[in-house]
Write a protein that holds these residues in place. Structure first.
Motif, PDB file in Angstrom:
ATOM      1  N   GLN A  62       0.829  -1.210   0.000  1.00  0.00           N
ATOM      2  CA  GLN A  62       0.000   0.000   0.000  1.00  0.00           C
ATOM      3  C   GLN A  62       0.860   1.254   0.000  1.00  0.00           C
ATOM      4  N   LEU A  63       0.357   2.274  -0.651  1.00  0.00           N
ATOM      5  CA  LEU A  63       0.991   3.581  -0.606  1.00  0.00           C
ATOM      6  C   LEU A  63      -0.072   4.600  -0.211  1.00  0.00           C
ATOM      7  N   GLN A  64       0.251   5.429   0.736  1.00  0.00           N
ATOM      8  CA  GLN A  64      -0.684   6.433   1.221  1.00  0.00           C
ATOM      9  C   GLN A  64      -0.040   7.800   1.133  1.00  0.00           C
ATOM     10  N   ALA A  65      -0.585   8.621   0.257  1.00  0.00           N
ATOM     11  CA  ALA A  65      -0.090   9.990   0.106  1.00  0.00           C
ATOM     12  C   ALA A  65      -0.856  10.929   1.032  1.00  0.00           C
ATOM     13  N   SER A  66      -0.143  11.895   1.580  1.00  0.00           N
ATOM     14  CA  SER A  66      -0.773  12.890   2.445  1.00  0.00           C
ATOM     15  C   SER A  66       0.017  14.186   2.383  1.00  0.00           C
ATOM     16  N   GLY A  67      -0.546  15.220   2.989  1.00  0.00           N
ATOM     17  CA  GLY A  67       0.160  16.481   3.071  1.00  0.00           C
ATOM     18  C   GLY A  67      -0.338  17.561   2.148  1.00  0.00           C
ATOM     19  N   GLY A  68      -1.302  17.240   1.319  1.00  0.00           N
ATOM     20  CA  GLY A  68      -1.846  18.248   0.422  1.00  0.00           C
ATOM     21  C   GLY A  68      -2.646  19.293   1.175  1.00  0.00           C
ATOM     22  N   GLY A  69      -2.997  20.361   0.461  1.00  0.00           N
ATOM     23  CA  GLY A  69      -3.776  21.418   1.077  1.00  0.00           C
ATOM     24  C   GLY A  69      -3.828  22.632   0.193  1.00  0.00           C
ATOM     25  N   LEU A  70      -4.290  23.718   0.783  1.00  0.00           N
ATOM     26  CA  LEU A  70      -4.401  24.986   0.070  1.00  0.00           C
ATOM     27  C   LEU A  70      -3.252  25.891   0.497  1.00  0.00           C
ATOM     28  N   VAL A  71      -2.573  26.453  -0.481  1.00  0.00           N
ATOM     29  CA  VAL A  71      -1.441  27.326  -0.198  1.00  0.00           C
ATOM     30  C   VAL A  71      -1.424  28.458  -1.210  1.00  0.00           C
ATOM     31  N   GLN A  72      -0.909  29.602  -0.809  1.00  0.00           N
ATOM     32  CA  GLN A  72      -0.785  30.711  -1.741  1.00  0.00           C
ATOM     33  C   GLN A  72       0.423  30.530  -2.640  1.00  0.00           C
ATOM     34  N   ALA A  73       0.360  31.144  -3.791  1.00  0.00           N
ATOM     35  CA  ALA A  73       1.493  31.104  -4.714  1.00  0.00           C
ATOM     36  C   ALA A  73       2.748  31.595  -4.003  1.00  0.00           C
ATOM     37  N   GLY A  74       3.848  30.890  -4.242  1.00  0.00           N
ATOM     38  CA  GLY A  74       5.098  31.207  -3.575  1.00  0.00           C
ATOM     39  C   GLY A  74       5.311  30.441  -2.285  1.00  0.00           C
ATOM     40  N   GLY A  75       4.273  29.768  -1.817  1.00  0.00           N
ATOM     41  CA  GLY A  75       4.348  29.019  -0.575  1.00  0.00           C
ATOM     42  C   GLY A  75       4.927  27.631  -0.764  1.00  0.00           C
ATOM     43  N   SER A  76       4.903  26.860   0.327  1.00  0.00           N
ATOM     44  CA  SER A  76       5.502  25.530   0.338  1.00  0.00           C
ATOM     45  C   SER A  76       4.562  24.508   0.959  1.00  0.00           C
ATOM     46  N   LEU A  77       4.723  23.284   0.530  1.00  0.00           N
ATOM     47  CA  LEU A  77       4.050  22.135   1.131  1.00  0.00           C
ATOM     48  C   LEU A  77       5.013  20.964   1.095  1.00  0.00           C
ATOM     49  N   ARG A  78       4.836  20.035   2.014  1.00  0.00           N
ATOM     50  CA  ARG A  78       5.585  18.791   1.977  1.00  0.00           C
ATOM     51  C   ARG A  78       4.617  17.625   1.926  1.00  0.00           C
ATOM     52  N   LEU A  79       4.709  16.867   0.861  1.00  0.00           N
ATOM     53  CA  LEU A  79       3.887  15.668   0.714  1.00  0.00           C
ATOM     54  C   LEU A  79       4.642  14.463   1.253  1.00  0.00           C
ATOM     55  N   SER A  80       3.876  13.523   1.803  1.00  0.00           N
ATOM     56  CA  SER A  80       4.449  12.286   2.311  1.00  0.00           C
ATOM     57  C   SER A  80       3.814  11.103   1.607  1.00  0.00           C
ATOM     58  N   CYS A  81       4.603  10.087   1.372  1.00  0.00           N
ATOM     59  CA  CYS A  81       4.099   8.825   0.814  1.00  0.00           C
ATOM     60  C   CYS A  81       4.555   7.716   1.735  1.00  0.00           C
ATOM     61  N   ALA A  82       3.632   7.183   2.516  1.00  0.00           N
ATOM     62  CA  ALA A  82       3.932   6.104   3.446  1.00  0.00           C
ATOM     63  C   ALA A  82       3.732   4.769   2.740  1.00  0.00           C
ATOM     64  N   VAL A  83       4.743   3.921   2.816  1.00  0.00           N
ATOM     65  CA  VAL A  83       4.738   2.653   2.086  1.00  0.00           C
ATOM     66  C   VAL A  83       4.630   1.496   3.064  1.00  0.00           C
ATOM     67  N   SER A  84       3.764   0.549   2.757  1.00  0.00           N
ATOM     68  CA  SER A  84       3.627  -0.632   3.602  1.00  0.00           C
ATOM     69  C   SER A  84       3.237  -1.822   2.740  1.00  0.00           C
ATOM     70  N   GLY A  85       3.527  -3.002   3.237  1.00  0.00           N
ATOM     71  CA  GLY A  85       3.086  -4.215   2.570  1.00  0.00           C
ATOM     72  C   GLY A  85       4.075  -4.820   1.599  1.00  0.00           C
ATOM     73  N   PHE A  86       5.180  -4.133   1.311  1.00  0.00           N
ATOM     74  CA  PHE A  86       6.217  -4.732   0.481  1.00  0.00           C
ATOM     75  C   PHE A  86       7.559  -4.162   0.897  1.00  0.00           C
ATOM     76  N   THR A  87       8.595  -4.790   0.429  1.00  0.00           N
ATOM     77  CA  THR A  87       9.940  -4.416   0.857  1.00  0.00           C
ATOM     78  C   THR A  87      10.307  -3.061   0.276  1.00  0.00           C
ATOM     79  N   PHE A  88      10.255  -2.065   1.137  1.00  0.00           N
ATOM     80  CA  PHE A  88      10.444  -0.684   0.714  1.00  0.00           C
ATOM     81  C   PHE A  88      11.730  -0.511  -0.061  1.00  0.00           C
ATOM     82  N   GLY A  89      12.793  -1.132   0.398  1.00  0.00           N
ATOM     83  CA  GLY A  89      14.089  -0.903  -0.208  1.00  0.00           C
ATOM     84  C   GLY A  89      14.227  -1.419  -1.629  1.00  0.00           C
ATOM     85  N   ASP A  90      13.381  -2.327  -2.038  1.00  0.00           N
ATOM     86  CA  ASP A  90      13.484  -2.889  -3.380  1.00  0.00           C
ATOM     87  C   ASP A  90      12.870  -1.991  -4.445  1.00  0.00           C
ATOM     88  N   TYR A  91      12.060  -1.045  -4.018  1.00  0.00           N
ATOM     89  CA  TYR A  91      11.247  -0.299  -4.973  1.00  0.00           C
ATOM     90  C   TYR A  91      11.704   1.148  -5.133  1.00  0.00           C
TER      91      TYR A  91
END
Length: 121
Positions: A1-30
């Protein structure tokens, strides 16, 4: 499974950090990639990373603004997005594949649900 999060509303010039949490398979292989799809447009690749070698790639339209990184202990890949523009508005998805070249060809074995990023002008 992959779960993306961190989206939202931001003004132009701003910043966001998205996260992708990985589970269910060997993370290092992919390799993990970020993609986005804006309303009425086709999906496009944004960035990708391999855990083992640390190889990364970026689409030209995000170079110098976005940074991808991996926290192997947390099985999570991040996309730091700075200097955001209204044209960055889209649903952002993360995906995984054994071969990073496939991600660059918009192909992947696993896809996660998206997270919406809205950049206001």
């Amino acid at each position: 499974q992959l779960q993306a999060s961190g989206g939202g509303l931001v003004q132009a010039g701003g910043s966001l950090r998205l996260s992708c949490a990985v589970s269910g398979f060997t993370f290092g292989d992919y390799a993990i990639g970020w993609f986005r799809q804006a309303p009425g447009k086709e999906r496009e690749g944004v960035s990708g990373i391999t855990r083992r070698s640390g190889t990364t790639y970026y689409a030209d339209f995000v170079k110098g603004r976005f940074t991808i990184s991996s926290d192997n202990a947390k099985n999570t890949v991040y996309l730091q997005m700075n200097s955001l523009k209204p044209e960055d508005t889209a649903v952002y998805y993360c995906a995984a594949d054994l071969v990073i070249d496939r991600l660059q060809a918009d192909e992947a074995d696993y896809w996660g649900q998206g997270t919406l990023v809205t950049v206001s002008s």
